[in-house]
Design a protein around this motif. Structure first.
Motif, PDB file in Angstrom:
ATOM      1  N   GLU A   1       0.823  -1.211   0.000  1.00  0.00           N
ATOM      2  CA  GLU A   1       0.000   0.000   0.000  1.00  0.00           C
ATOM      3  C   GLU A   1       0.858   1.263   0.000  1.00  0.00           C
ATOM      4  O   GLU A   1       0.381   2.339   0.343  1.00  0.00           O
ATOM      5  CB  GLU A   1      -0.911   0.002   1.228  1.00  0.00           C
ATOM      6  N   VAL A   2       2.117   1.109  -0.395  1.00  0.00           N
ATOM      7  CA  VAL A   2       3.059   2.224  -0.306  1.00  0.00           C
ATOM      8  C   VAL A   2       3.852   2.349  -1.610  1.00  0.00           C
ATOM      9  O   VAL A   2       4.318   1.358  -2.146  1.00  0.00           O
ATOM     10  CB  VAL A   2       4.072   1.982   0.837  1.00  0.00           C
TER      11      VAL A   2
ATOM     12  N   PRO B   1       4.608  -0.624   6.652  1.00  0.00           N
ATOM     13  CA  PRO B   1       4.056  -1.478   5.598  1.00  0.00           C
ATOM     14  C   PRO B   1       4.981  -1.575   4.382  1.00  0.00           C
ATOM     15  O   PRO B   1       4.755  -2.384   3.495  1.00  0.00           O
ATOM     16  CB  PRO B   1       2.754  -0.765   5.219  1.00  0.00           C
ATOM     17  N   ALA B   2       6.034  -0.780   4.348  1.00  0.00           N
ATOM     18  CA  ALA B   2       6.964  -0.798   3.219  1.00  0.00           C
ATOM     19  C   ALA B   2       7.783  -2.085   3.225  1.00  0.00           C
ATOM     20  O   ALA B   2       8.110  -2.632   4.279  1.00  0.00           O
ATOM     21  CB  ALA B   2       7.885   0.407   3.282  1.00  0.00           C
ATOM     22  N   GLU B   3       8.121  -2.555   2.031  1.00  0.00           N
ATOM     23  CA  GLU B   3       8.875  -3.803   1.897  1.00  0.00           C
ATOM     24  C   GLU B   3      10.283  -3.616   1.339  1.00  0.00           C
ATOM     25  O   GLU B   3      11.154  -4.432   1.579  1.00  0.00           O
ATOM     26  CB  GLU B   3       8.117  -4.774   0.990  1.00  0.00           C
TER      27      GLU B   3
END
Length: 79
Positions: A16-17, A42-44
């Protein structure tokens, strides 16, 4: 094309980022990456680019797992 005033660029991605930020130094770039990919984020991943020779070059890609593992190790050694 002339050299940008902020020759480091990071694109942070996740489910979602997706955000891109620019920085004046490598140190500021990696401080941002540690904050953006740390626990609870939420960042990967973060793609790091550096302006050199008249264009943006891929410098490296950092994953959230790398940052979280390093932060966990730092937390253990602080105790």
């Amino acid at each position: 094309m002339r050299k940008p005033s902020k020759p480091w660029r990071v694109t942070v991605t996740g489910p979602e980022v997706e955000a891109t930020s620019s920085f004046t130094s490598e140190q500021k770039t990696y401080a941002f990456i540690r904050a953006s990919l740390g626990a609870g984020s939420p960042a990967e991943a973060a793609k790091v680019e550096q302006w050199e020779g008249g264009r943006w070059w891929h410098f490296e890609t950092v994953t959230a797992n790398e940052i979280r593992t390093a932060q966990a190790a730092e937390h253990v050694t602080e105790k």
